[in-house]
Design an enzyme around this catalytic site. Structure first.
Site, short mmCIF file in Angstrom:
data_model
loop_
_atom_site.label_atom_id
_atom_site.label_comp_id
_atom_site.label_asym_id
_atom_site.label_seq_id
_atom_site.Cartn_x
_atom_site.Cartn_y
_atom_site.Cartn_z
N ASN A 148 44.36 6.48 11.87
CA ASN A 148 44.25 5.76 13.15
C ASN A 148 45.50 5.00 13.53
OD1 ASN A 148 43.79 3.99 10.99
ND2 ASN A 148 42.51 2.65 12.23
N CYS A 280 39.66 -0.30 12.64
CA CYS A 280 38.63 -0.94 11.82
C CYS A 280 38.27 -2.32 12.35
CB CYS A 280 39.11 -1.05 10.39
SG CYS A 280 40.70 -1.84 10.28
N GLU A 458 45.59 -8.15 1.95
CA GLU A 458 47.01 -7.90 2.08
C GLU A 458 47.48 -8.79 3.21
OE1 GLU A 458 48.20 -3.70 1.93
OE2 GLU A 458 46.79 -3.32 0.30
O1 TXE Z 1 39.22 8.28 6.28
P1 TXE Z 1 39.25 8.79 4.83
P2 TXE Z 1 39.24 9.18 7.53
C1 TXE Z 1 36.82 5.01 8.66
C2 TXE Z 1 36.16 5.51 9.90
C3 TXE Z 1 36.40 6.96 9.85
C4 TXE Z 1 36.19 7.18 8.36
C5 TXE Z 1 36.81 8.45 7.89
O2 TXE Z 1 34.76 5.26 9.79
O3 TXE Z 1 35.43 7.71 10.56
O4 TXE Z 1 36.84 6.08 7.74
O5 TXE Z 1 38.16 8.47 8.38
C6 TXE Z 1 42.53 10.16 1.81
N1 TXE Z 1 40.81 10.24 -3.03
N2 TXE Z 1 38.19 4.61 8.86
O6 TXE Z 1 38.74 10.58 7.31
O7 TXE Z 1 38.52 10.05 4.60
C7 TXE Z 1 42.67 10.92 3.11
O8 TXE Z 1 43.38 12.12 2.90
C8 TXE Z 1 41.97 9.80 -2.53
C9 TXE Z 1 38.49 3.21 8.80
O9 TXE Z 1 40.63 9.04 7.97
O10 TXE Z 1 38.84 7.60 4.09
C10 TXE Z 1 43.43 9.92 3.96
O11 TXE Z 1 44.79 9.95 3.66
N3 TXE Z 1 42.30 9.86 -1.22
C11 TXE Z 1 39.94 3.01 8.43
C12 TXE Z 1 42.83 8.58 3.53
O12 TXE Z 1 42.26 8.83 2.24
C13 TXE Z 1 41.39 10.37 -0.38
C14 TXE Z 1 40.87 3.83 9.26
C15 TXE Z 1 41.74 8.09 4.45
O13 TXE Z 1 40.81 9.11 4.59
C16 TXE Z 1 40.15 10.86 -0.81
C17 TXE Z 1 40.46 5.21 9.24
C18 TXE Z 1 39.87 10.78 -2.21
N4 TXE Z 1 38.73 11.21 -2.74
C19 TXE Z 1 39.13 5.57 9.02
N5 TXE Z 1 39.45 11.32 0.27
C20 TXE Z 1 40.40 1.57 8.58
N6 TXE Z 1 39.81 0.68 7.78
O14 TXE Z 1 41.30 1.29 9.36
C21 TXE Z 1 40.24 11.11 1.34
N7 TXE Z 1 41.40 10.55 0.96
#
Ligand code: TXE
Length: 478
Positions: A148, A280, A458
């Site tokens: 994001n 978020c 952080e």
């Molecule tokens: O996040 P992911 P995504 C929330 C929001 C969104 C959901 C999924 O609800 O719909 O998270 O978003 C890596 N071990 N937020 O798909 O899947 C992945 O490759 C290690 C809130 O982006 O959590 C990416 O680089 N790494 C958030 C990163 O983790 C892993 C902002 C995030 O992916 C992994 C974005 C694993 N098992 C989404 N699985 C905020 N707090 O700002 C995935 N990744």
């Protein structure tokens, strides 16, 4: 265009031979191929960070701060390229990419350079001894970031991590790799010592998880979804890795009758829909005091319907595309669920756009009323352009509804009575509250949430603390 990993100061292909196609969220056109790095690639990156660690960790904070400034200078030169790439990769409006993403990416390096230069050894005097607290590097870190705010969040981690003497392996989201690649080009051009910053592209399962599980990784700073955060935490636990998790949110915008009406409308719209609601910190639940509910609701609908949705590269655009088809389906699912749960959609749906954007992921901002605070749409993170409206009378009822969610990250309160705002803040289970504003950021303050919104803080000295190990030396007086 095929991206490459950046390991030991060299751009190199992944050995898996496997790729992900990265699509432009606004047009559906292919941007590039993203490598899926395998265990060999990940191990090579970790070893590169390990080899660079002995020298880098011995640099003084001042010497490392000079490198942070060099990175900031280079990113400043690349400012417009950051903004263009970020809009192309995420679908967000170019005005947002400039004002928020590119701006903050430079600011993050400058801020931590200054903070690290100003660090002092903390002393605790006893009558017969003096204690010195030294902040030593953790070691080798994994920095895992979401789609994001790609470079904004990657720079937020990289700057303090290397500034405190660690060396790192970055794993950006496979959905938005472009500005992570730009950061590697930047550090390569300024000649940052090889191995201090490494980057492996890939998805979570095949690449990210390998990083987190590796016993040579000493700490993990993760921003992403709560579900993934829980997986990261469990696989990091067995090797006692230091962990910082910044996860999801279901934040409240609380509107009192005594608020500054027009300012609050603008603030609540921005909080609900900035970056298409994909932050978020977004205020996705709007609690409105009963006596102004109808007026505020109608004014809110007009304000939302005035937002310009469309071409992310148009300076006038307020709302861009959603990150992916899958994410668009997730928002559509919640829109339908809202109706099933007894809600009424007051505005929103599929916008009509020029032909060039027919293959993009589009959703006009949705406002829902009439949902119970117990409904799934009122409690679960939707992470898109969809907000729910709720009425409140008593403060006690309001607090109960606001806290009635697994998340606890942020929120905003809109009232002219600042004492009421401050008092109310303390009853809300969350990490951050803004009063009569939103996303107004002083980089020195703690950033993070409670409950399912994450672990740790952080920001400012909290980042310096996370990215270092405090060591006490007690010296007995003669
Ligand atoms: O996040 P992911 P995504 C929330 C929001 C969104 C959901 C999924 O609800 O719909 O998270 O978003 C890596 N071990 N937020 O798909 O899947 C992945 O490759 C290690 C809130 O982006 O959590 C990416 O680089 N790494 C958030 C990163 O983790 C892993 C902002 C995030 O992916 C992994 C974005 C694993 N098992 C989404 N699985 C905020 N707090 O700002 C995935 N990744």
């Amino acid at each position: 265009m095929q991206l490459m990993n950046y390991i030991n100061g060299n751009f190199c292909p992944q050995t898996s031979g496997k790729w992900i196609t990265n699509l432009n969220p606004a047009t559906g056109e292919e941007i590039c191929k993203v490598p899926i790095s395998n265990s060999k690639d990940v191990k090579e990156a970790i070893n590169s960070a390990k080899n660079a660690y002995p020298n880098w960790s011995k640099y003084t904070p001042h010497e490392r701060a000079i490198w942070l400034d060099k990175i900031a200078d280079k990113l400043e030169e690349m400012f417009e390229e950051i903004a263009q790439l970020e809009s192309m990769d995420t679908g967000k409006p170019i005005s947002l990419s400039r004002n928020v993403d590119a701006n903050r990416s430079v600011a993050n390096f400058r801020f931590f350079s200054e903070l690290i230069r100003g660090m002092e050894i903390e002393e605790f005097e006893m009558k017969d001894a003096t204690n010195y607290v030294i902040q030593k590097p953790n070691g080798i870190g994994a920095l895992i970031t979401p789609w994001n705010l790609p470079l904004y969040l990657l720079s937020w981690k990289v700057a303090p991590a290397i500034g405190m003497g660690n060396t790192v392996v970055c794993k950006p989201s496979e959905l938005t790799p472009m500005t992570a690649d730009l950061l590697m080009r930047a550090v390569d051009e300024i000649g940052l010592p090889a191995g201090v910053i490494n980057l492996v592209h890939g998805n979570g399962i095949e690449t990210g998880s390998l990083l987190v599980e590796d016993s040579d990784i000493d700490f993990v700073s993760f921003t992403g979804g709560t579900v993934t955060g829980s997986k990261v935490a469990s696989s990091a636990a067995s090797t006692f890795k230091k962990l910082s998790l910044e996860l999801g949110g279901k934040n409240s915008s609380i509107v009192f009758a005594d608020c500054d009406f027009e300012k609050t409308i603008a603030g609540v719209v921005r909080s609900g829909f900035l970056n298409q609601g994909q932050i978020c910190l977004c205020g996705s639940r709007i609690f409105i005091e009963e006596e102004i509910y109808e007026d505020f609701k109608n004014r809110l609908i007009n304000a939302v319907e005035e937002m310009k949705i469309g071409d992310p590269l148009d300076e006038e655009t307020d709302l861009g595309a959603l990150i992916s088809k899958e994410h668009l389906s997730k928002i559509e699912y919640y829109a339908n669920l809202a109706i099933e749960e007894g809600g009424t959609l007051l505005t929103g749906g599929v916008p009509c756009l020029p032909k060039a954007f027919e293959n993009g992921n589009w959703m006009a901002p949705i406002i829902v009323e009439g949902l119970s605070p117990e409904s799934r749409c009122s409690k679960e993170e939707i992470f898109g352009p969809m907000v729910t409206l709720h009425i409140f009378k008593e403060e006690s009822e309001l607090i109960k509804m606001v806290n009635n969610t697994r998340y606890g990250l942020a929120g905003s309160i809109w009232t002219k009575d600042l004492d009421k705002g401050r008092r109310l803040s303390e009853s809300i289970e969350t990490g951050m509250i803004w009063i009569n504003t939103w996303l107004h950021r002083d980089l020195r303050v703690p950033f993070g949430g409670v409950k399912d919104s994450g672990v740790g803080r952080e920001g400012g000295k909290w980042s310096l603390g996370f990215f270092s190990e405090a060591m006490n030396v007690c010296v007995k007086h003669e």
